[in-house]
Design an enzyme around this catalytic site. Sequence first.
Site, mmCIF file in Angstrom:
data_model
loop_
_atom_site.group_PDB
_atom_site.id
_atom_site.type_symbol
_atom_site.label_atom_id
_atom_site.label_comp_id
_atom_site.label_asym_id
_atom_site.label_seq_id
_atom_site.Cartn_x
_atom_site.Cartn_y
_atom_site.Cartn_z
ATOM 1 N N HIS A 1 7.324 6.402 5.048
ATOM 2 C CA HIS A 1 6.642 5.924 3.853
ATOM 3 C C HIS A 1 5.965 7.121 3.203
ATOM 4 O O HIS A 1 5.883 8.202 3.807
ATOM 5 C CB HIS A 1 5.630 4.827 4.216
ATOM 6 C CG HIS A 1 4.560 5.334 5.114
ATOM 7 N ND1 HIS A 1 4.659 5.288 6.481
ATOM 8 C CD2 HIS A 1 3.385 5.969 4.847
ATOM 9 C CE1 HIS A 1 3.596 5.859 7.012
ATOM 10 N NE2 HIS A 1 2.801 6.290 6.040
ATOM 11 N N HIS B 1 2.741 8.745 0.570
ATOM 12 C CA HIS B 1 1.397 8.659 -0.022
ATOM 13 C C HIS B 1 1.422 9.538 -1.268
ATOM 14 O O HIS B 1 2.028 10.615 -1.254
ATOM 15 C CB HIS B 1 0.351 9.177 0.972
ATOM 16 C CG HIS B 1 0.307 8.400 2.262
ATOM 17 N ND1 HIS B 1 -0.558 7.345 2.476
ATOM 18 C CD2 HIS B 1 1.042 8.506 3.403
ATOM 19 C CE1 HIS B 1 -0.361 6.852 3.685
ATOM 20 N NE2 HIS B 1 0.609 7.544 4.284
ATOM 21 N N HIS C 1 0.807 -1.223 0.000
ATOM 22 C CA HIS C 1 0.000 0.000 0.000
ATOM 23 C C HIS C 1 0.835 1.265 0.000
ATOM 24 O O HIS C 1 0.288 2.354 -0.048
ATOM 25 C CB HIS C 1 -1.034 0.043 1.141
ATOM 26 C CG HIS C 1 -0.753 -0.837 2.306
ATOM 27 N ND1 HIS C 1 -1.522 -1.938 2.597
ATOM 28 C CD2 HIS C 1 0.242 -0.808 3.206
ATOM 29 C CE1 HIS C 1 -1.002 -2.541 3.642
ATOM 30 N NE2 HIS C 1 0.053 -1.888 4.041
ATOM 31 N N HIS D 1 5.501 10.451 5.604
ATOM 32 C CA HIS D 1 5.257 10.226 7.033
ATOM 33 C C HIS D 1 6.461 9.546 7.668
ATOM 34 O O HIS D 1 6.796 8.417 7.288
ATOM 35 C CB HIS D 1 4.023 9.336 7.232
ATOM 36 C CG HIS D 1 2.748 10.022 6.879
ATOM 37 N ND1 HIS D 1 1.602 9.342 6.518
ATOM 38 C CD2 HIS D 1 2.437 11.342 6.847
ATOM 39 C CE1 HIS D 1 0.641 10.227 6.279
ATOM 40 N NE2 HIS D 1 1.121 11.443 6.465
ATOM 41 N N THR E 1 -3.528 6.228 9.623
ATOM 42 C CA THR E 1 -4.463 6.472 8.508
ATOM 43 C C THR E 1 -4.835 5.188 7.762
ATOM 44 O O THR E 1 -5.518 5.251 6.746
ATOM 45 C CB THR E 1 -3.882 7.506 7.519
ATOM 46 O OG1 THR E 1 -2.716 6.956 6.899
ATOM 47 C CG2 THR E 1 -3.537 8.816 8.216
HETATM 48 S S1 BO1 Z 1 0.338 6.450 8.980
HETATM 49 O O1 BO1 Z 1 1.582 7.160 9.154
HETATM 50 O O2 BO1 Z 1 -0.759 6.923 9.791
HETATM 51 N N1 BO1 Z 1 -0.107 6.523 7.452
HETATM 52 C C1 BO1 Z 1 0.621 4.798 9.394
HETATM 53 C C2 BO1 Z 1 -0.354 3.873 9.162
HETATM 54 C C3 BO1 Z 1 -0.131 2.542 9.498
HETATM 55 C C4 BO1 Z 1 1.083 2.156 10.034
HETATM 56 C C5 BO1 Z 1 2.053 3.115 10.267
HETATM 57 C C6 BO1 Z 1 1.821 4.434 9.951
HETATM 58 N N2 BO1 Z 1 1.369 0.856 10.331
HETATM 59 C C7 BO1 Z 1 0.418 -0.208 10.374
HETATM 60 C C8 BO1 Z 1 1.065 -1.456 9.894
HETATM 61 C C9 BO1 Z 1 0.134 -2.607 10.037
HETATM 62 C C10 BO1 Z 1 -0.344 -2.692 11.450
HETATM 63 C C11 BO1 Z 1 -0.919 -1.365 11.885
HETATM 64 C C12 BO1 Z 1 -1.321 -1.366 13.369
HETATM 65 O O3 BO1 Z 1 0.012 -0.334 11.685
HETATM 66 O O4 BO1 Z 1 1.385 -1.300 8.526
HETATM 67 O O5 BO1 Z 1 0.783 -3.812 9.691
HETATM 68 O O6 BO1 Z 1 -1.330 -3.702 11.565
HETATM 69 O O7 BO1 Z 1 -0.250 -1.694 14.215
HETATM 70 ZN ZN ZN Z 2 1.171 7.386 6.192
#
Ligand code: BO1
Ligand code: ZN
Length: 257
Positions: A91, A93, A64, A116, A199
């Site tokens: 990562h 977006h 993703h 992010h 997110t």
């Molecule tokens: S973000 O920075 O808010 N876009 C963001 C979103 C998700 C994650 C990190 C930063 N990580 C996810 C992992 C998943 C896991 C989930 C909850 O966090 O990719 O594998 O299940 O721990």
């Molecule tokens: Zn993110």
Amino acid sequence: SQVTCNHTCTGPDVWGVVSQHCSGRAQSPVNIVTRRLLPDERLTPFHFIGYQETFHGHLINTGHAVQLDLPTSIRIRGGNLPATYKALQFHLHWGKDGGPGSEHTIDGEQFPGEMHIVHIKEEYDSLSQAVSDRTGVAVLGFFFQESASANKKFDPLINALKSIPQPTNTTTLKGVSLDMFIPPQDNMTKYFRYDGSLTTPNCSEAVIWSLFENTIPLSREQLAAFSQLQFSDGEQMVKTYRPVQPLNGRQVYYSGG
Ligand code: BO1
Ligand code: ZN
């Protein structure tokens, strides 16, 4: 007859079903309305620890996003954070072919992308541990802005994308540092702050968000390069953002610095 499912079948519209947190009242991203910002003097500059260190990092097509794993020697404190936080990964977006792609918006404007940098409180060993703490995660967000000329510091990452077309593909970025990717530190005193969530599922409401006013310039060609990546269904990995979520009375603060 059989239903053909692509990634949209598991997209943002149904995340409330996937995980209850995703229909919570403190979700991210949000639209930042500048006339409603509250200046907050406690939002002092961050201390960026190890942001200048050179390292070799794994660059991953996660299915993703594209993600660079970071050494945990990289830390942040200050900025009115309640602790020191260690870096896990950054990562990105993005949109389609350089079109709108950021998660957060400012006065309704969507930028072409958003970076992010994900940090967790020093005392935790993993993101899954940190999300059980309402202030367990600190994400630093940077908007991409289209520029006439290429940002050469992003070329190592962008050139590596061709080696990781499909989910789970990884490659190594050698001799990079975090400060290559972000604006100069003396230009990072102005930021927006609010309490929100991851997110993507499970959308845990455990994130202190800091979004910097200073943007990262990338050329249209550089922005469009992210569209060469693929989702697990083989479709182009584009529009990798969650739509903005309601503030539900949350205040967004501004460092004013
Ligand atoms: S973000 O920075 O808010 N876009 C963001 C979103 C998700 C994650 C990190 C930063 N990580 C996810 C992992 C998943 C896991 C989930 C909850 O966090 O990719 O594998 O299940 O721990
Ligand atoms: Zn993110």
